[in-house]
Motif scaffolding. Structure first.
Motif, mmCIF file in Angstrom:
data_model
loop_
_atom_site.group_PDB
_atom_site.id
_atom_site.type_symbol
_atom_site.label_atom_id
_atom_site.label_comp_id
_atom_site.label_asym_id
_atom_site.label_seq_id
_atom_site.Cartn_x
_atom_site.Cartn_y
_atom_site.Cartn_z
ATOM 1 N N TYR A 121 0.796 -1.144 -0.069
ATOM 2 C CA TYR A 121 0.061 -0.154 -0.019
ATOM 3 C C TYR A 121 0.953 1.332 -0.089
ATOM 4 O O TYR A 121 2.088 1.042 0.219
ATOM 5 C CB TYR A 121 -0.870 0.090 1.179
ATOM 6 N N SER A 152 -7.793 -0.674 -0.705
ATOM 7 C CA SER A 152 -6.979 -1.040 0.327
ATOM 8 C C SER A 152 -5.451 -0.719 -0.133
ATOM 9 O O SER A 152 -4.506 -1.049 0.744
ATOM 10 C CB SER A 152 -6.955 -2.828 0.383
ATOM 11 N N ASP A 181 -12.662 1.192 1.522
ATOM 12 C CA ASP A 181 -11.739 0.287 1.928
ATOM 13 C C ASP A 181 -10.329 0.886 2.073
ATOM 14 O O ASP A 181 -9.158 0.027 2.256
ATOM 15 C CB ASP A 181 -11.624 -0.777 0.766
ATOM 16 N N ARG A 183 -7.334 2.715 4.372
ATOM 17 C CA ARG A 183 -7.167 2.916 5.728
ATOM 18 C C ARG A 183 -6.699 4.238 6.130
ATOM 19 O O ARG A 183 -6.347 5.112 5.328
ATOM 20 C CB ARG A 183 -5.864 1.763 5.974
#
Ligand code: C2E
Ligand code: MG
Ligand code: MG
Ligand code: MG
Length: 286
Positions: A121, A152, A181, A183
């Protein structure tokens, strides 16, 4: 440019440039704000990617995307100088949108080049002013959609000030980001206002322990006490932790032993160009 010595007046957002050997007539001033506006328009900003290391497995979890500005005449200008100017002038909105888009583009480019969806990510910094003035969730949705990425793949790094200034708005934006989705990481944790109520109310996934606590933790009892407290708080609330500013193997080992999830710092790598970051990822996975 090395032949210039720069003296920046932070308060006014102006930069004074002196050319050695010439007297005051040669002294030029320019507005950092005007220059930054131009840099955004002309695509003169770039991103550096600093690896985020899983301290349990030693593999790369992701990268933090950090804005870089190399002025064509005056050389590199650090984020500590141009981010505040961007916030004061409102330029943080286009800058922040650009950072989101450029980060998503880079992830998609890495996937394309390697022929797979890489399990990493990218963390993107979102300033308090940007959260206030822009529809950050729409910006994230746009960046993901345009590049065919799953939510994500992005972590938004917010500071405590972004939440404190307007908790209701922050709550709405964070909820919208979770629906995508994506973070949420609380950046520089422990340096802001110590109102911890928001940790319970908001969907925060990661606490990033500020470098100021990490740097001193092996020498200074207070710092290690704070680091331990943040780790146990995160554990109790079901959050992950990222320690910033890991410069030595001792710090990496100690933080791993204390159960910190992720590490970031010069010990692993400095912020890298997009190409070098991909090479780092592939080398470390091999
Ligand atoms: P940050 O989000 O806390 O980013 C981490 C900073 O720590 C980066 O500085 C990174 O280069 C530095 N760092 C990482 N590991 C080490 C280490 O081991 N030792 C030392 N001494 N430093 C380390 P950088 O790139 O100068 O960025 C400074 C700040 O500027 C960032 O702090 C962030 O708040 C802001 N910033 C950078 N890019 C953006 C952006 O695109 N948008 C916004 N809103 N802010 C940004
Ligand atoms: Mg950050
Ligand atoms: Mg940080
Ligand atoms: Mg920091």
């Amino acid at each position: 440019n090395a032949q210039f010595a720069m003296k920046r007046a932070k308060q006014s957002g102006r930069v004074e440039v002196y050319q050695p050997g010439e007297v005051s007539a040669a002294r030029r001033r320019f507005s950092l704000e005007t220059e930054l506006r131009r840099a955004i328009d002309r695509d003169e900003l770039s991103l550096a990617f600093q690896p985020l290391i899983n301290l349990e497995t030693n593999s790369v979890s992701g990268f933090e995307a950090l804005a870089r500005w190399i002025h064509p005449d005056h050389g590199p200008i650090p984020p500590s100088e141009f981010i505040p100017v961007a916030e004061e002038s409102g330029l943080i909105v286009p800058l922040g949108r650009w950072a989101l888009d450029a980060t998503a583009r880079t992830l998609a480019e890495w996937d394309r080049r390697t022929g797979r969806v890489l399990p990493v990510y990218a963390g993107v910094n979102v300033s308090a002013v940007q959260l206030q003035r822009d529809d950050v969730a729409a910006g994230v949705a746009g960046a993901l959609g345009a590049n065919g990425l799953d939510g994500s793949r992005l972590t938004l790094e917010l500071t405590e000030s972004a939440i404190i200034s307007d908790p209701d708005r922050a709550g709405r934006v964070l909820t919208a980001l979770k629906m995508l989705d994506a973070r949420i990481a609380m950046d520089d944790f422990g340096t802001g206002y110590s109102n911890l109520a928001y940790l319970q109310k908001l969907p925060i996934d990661i606490l990033k322990i500020d470098r100021s606590f990490v740097t001193g933790m092996l020498a200074d009892r207070d710092s290690i006490a704070i680091v331990r407290a943040v780790l146990s708080l995160a554990d109790a609330l079901g959050m992950k932790t990222t320690a910033e500013g890991i410069e030595t193997v001792e710090l990496a080992r100690t933080l791993a032993a204390l159960g910190c999830s992720t590490g970031q710092g010069y010990y692993f790598a400095k912020p890298l160009s997009a190409d070098d970051a991909l090479d780092y990822l592939l080398a470390r996975a091999a």
